[in-house]
Design an enzyme around this catalytic site. Structure first.
Site, short mmCIF file in Angstrom:
data_model
loop_
_atom_site.label_atom_id
_atom_site.label_comp_id
_atom_site.label_asym_id
_atom_site.label_seq_id
_atom_site.Cartn_x
_atom_site.Cartn_y
_atom_site.Cartn_z
N LYS A 1 12.64 33.64 -38.63
CA LYS A 1 11.48 33.62 -37.74
C LYS A 1 10.90 35.01 -37.51
O LYS A 1 9.69 35.16 -37.37
CB LYS A 1 11.82 32.94 -36.42
N LYS B 1 12.24 23.51 -45.07
CA LYS B 1 12.41 22.51 -44.00
C LYS B 1 11.04 22.06 -43.47
O LYS B 1 10.12 22.88 -43.35
CB LYS B 1 13.21 23.21 -42.90
N LYS C 1 7.24 22.55 -37.52
CA LYS C 1 5.99 22.52 -36.73
C LYS C 1 5.11 23.72 -37.07
O LYS C 1 3.89 23.64 -36.99
CB LYS C 1 6.30 22.62 -35.23
N1 AQP Z 1 13.13 19.37 -40.73
C1 AQP Z 1 14.03 18.93 -39.88
N2 AQP Z 1 14.94 18.00 -40.26
C2 AQP Z 1 15.88 17.51 -39.38
N3 AQP Z 1 15.94 17.93 -38.10
C3 AQP Z 1 15.04 18.84 -37.67
N4 AQP Z 1 14.84 19.44 -36.50
C4 AQP Z 1 13.80 20.30 -36.60
N5 AQP Z 1 13.31 20.29 -37.83
C5 AQP Z 1 14.05 19.39 -38.53
C6 AQP Z 1 15.64 19.17 -35.31
O1 AQP Z 1 14.76 18.80 -34.25
C7 AQP Z 1 15.32 19.23 -33.02
C8 AQP Z 1 14.28 19.96 -32.25
O2 AQP Z 1 13.86 21.12 -32.96
P1 AQP Z 1 13.16 22.27 -32.16
O3 AQP Z 1 11.88 21.80 -31.65
O4 AQP Z 1 14.05 22.76 -31.10
O5 AQP Z 1 12.97 23.48 -33.11
P2 AQP Z 1 13.05 23.79 -34.60
O6 AQP Z 1 14.34 23.41 -35.18
O7 AQP Z 1 12.70 25.21 -34.73
O8 AQP Z 1 11.91 22.84 -35.14
P3 AQP Z 1 10.69 23.14 -36.04
O9 AQP Z 1 9.88 21.93 -36.05
O10 AQP Z 1 11.10 23.67 -37.34
O11 AQP Z 1 9.86 24.23 -35.26
P4 AQP Z 1 9.38 25.64 -35.75
O12 AQP Z 1 8.38 25.39 -36.79
O13 AQP Z 1 8.78 26.22 -34.49
O14 AQP Z 1 10.57 26.37 -36.24
C9 AQP Z 1 16.53 20.10 -33.37
O15 AQP Z 1 17.72 19.34 -33.17
C10 AQP Z 1 16.34 20.42 -34.81
O16 AQP Z 1 17.56 20.61 -35.49
#
Ligand code: AQP
Length: 344
Positions: free
Chosen positions: A114, A206, A209
């Site tokens: 990040k 992955k 968002k």
């Molecule tokens: N691609 C994924 N596959 C399976 N699980 C996922 N999670 C996130 N992406 C995937 C799981 O969703 C929960 C919440 O995630 P989060 O909102 O706390 O943050 P994150 O993991 O950083 O999600 P994003 O969507 O990838 O956000 P950005 O783009 O901001 O980094 C967690 O349990 C996570 O494991």
């Protein structure tokens, strides 16, 4: 002392919730509520580790809350709240900042990803994020944490922090009447065919968002036409689907779509390949569209309805925060005694 079994997990209000969040985390939250006391948190303090527009942040906090409810979490039986309403998360995180070691945080791959090349310009919060996550879990002395595969390393760090706190303060813990470890070792629950849902545009990344291309993900609020378009455009290869799981190994995009189908259908990749082995992607994608629309359509529609009702959503968060504060407050009182603070 045996710890009371309790589930905790959180989702960041940082943009559009997508299929990865749903399959990797939220569906697990729903399933676990039948057997455990569960606490599900909209982790807004985590969200601001990168800049968030204040107006948009309020909207997304309510949207994640709506997603929890629309997916089937019962806010009366379980606790749903937003993190910033329970001050003990930040309080315990500070203590954990003093327990965790720099070397541990330096190993966290999510910070590296990040922060990217501009590390000097990343917020201190982004760096210390895993300590806050440990506090989120341990302030409830939670024993089980359903998360996607990407959070595994942070969970391991939470376990290390728990262990070090218990070790460093062992004498004080015993002198305050806790005959064993004060904090549990929280177990990650990372199971099923979609623990790491990949981008629809690139099977090596992955689904996320923050990925600029909306075609890389299916959002929970996408309508049927948008879902259909995204699935049809999803990257694949020219081969037919294999009949055995082994055949998916060198084919990340095929593996991803099969995993998504299996998770949405509540089956396994092997089951999906038994049905679709030998089929071309064109026909498999049609089936995937139908399944995705059938499963996600009603959730998206309910989310859109719920999110309009600020009073209802805010009342759920207020009630959940009150109930969460009772548990967190008890833990913090004990932690302050154990650490050696004077309190009145
Ligand atoms: N691609 C994924 N596959 C399976 N699980 C996922 N999670 C996130 N992406 C995937 C799981 O969703 C929960 C919440 O995630 P989060 O909102 O706390 O943050 P994150 O993991 O950083 O999600 P994003 O969507 O990838 O956000 P950005 O783009 O901001 O980094 C967690 O349990 C996570 O494991």
């Amino acid at each position: 002392m045996a710890f009371k079994e309790r589930v905790f997990s959180g989702v960041q209000p940082t943009g559009n919730l997508h299929l990865g969040n749903y399959l990797g985390a939220i569906t697990k939250f729903v399933a676990l509520q039948d057997t455990y006391d569960c606490i599900y948190c909209v982790v807004d303090l985590h969200a601001i580790t990168v800049w968030q527009d204040p107006v948009e942040l309020k909207r997304t906090i309510r949207e994640v809350t709506a997603a929890f409810i629309a997916s089937g979490i019962d806010p009366k039986k379980q606790i749903i709240f937003n993190q910033s309403q329970v001050a003990e998360h930040a309080e315990l995180a500070w203590i954990f900042n003093c327990v965790a070691r720099l070397g541990w945080l330096n190993r966290m791959t999510q910070f590296k990803e990040k922060a990217g090349k501009d590390r000097e310009n990343a917020s201190v919060g982004l760096y210390a994020y895993p300590n806050l996550m440990a506090a989120d879990i341990l302030v409830y002395r939670a024993t089980h944490v359903p998360v996607g595969e990407d959070q595994k390393q942070h969970l391991e760090l939470a376990r290390d922090i728990s262990q070090k706190f218990n070790f460093d303060f062992a004498k004080s813990i015993a002198s305050h009447g806790f005959d064993e470890a004060f904090f549990p070792q929280p177990e990650p629950l990372i199971q099923g065919p979609a623990t790491r849902v990949m981008s629809l545009r690139d099977g090596s990344k992955k689904m996320s968002k923050s990925e600029p291309s909306d075609y890389s993900r299916i959002n929970l609020t996408d309508d049927a036409d948008t879902i259909a378009q995204k699935v049809r455009k999803a990257k694949t290869d020219p081969e037919a689907l294999p009949s055995e799981e082994e055949g998916l190994k060198p084919r990340p995009e095929a593996d991803n779509l099969v995993g998504i189908y299996a998770a949405l259908n509540g089956t396994t990749k092997a089951d999906v390949l038994r049905e679709f082995g030998g089929a071309q992607f064109s026909s498999f994608k049609m089936a995937l569209v139908d399944l995705s629309v059938a499963k996600l359509g009603p959730i998206g529609a309910e989310m859109k309805k719920l999110v309009q009702d600020h009073d209802y959503i805010d009342s759920i968060l207020a009630d959940g925060s009150k109930r969460a504060s009772v548990i967190a407050g008890e833990t913090m009182k004990a932690v302050k005694d154990i650490v050696g603070f004077v309190r009145s």
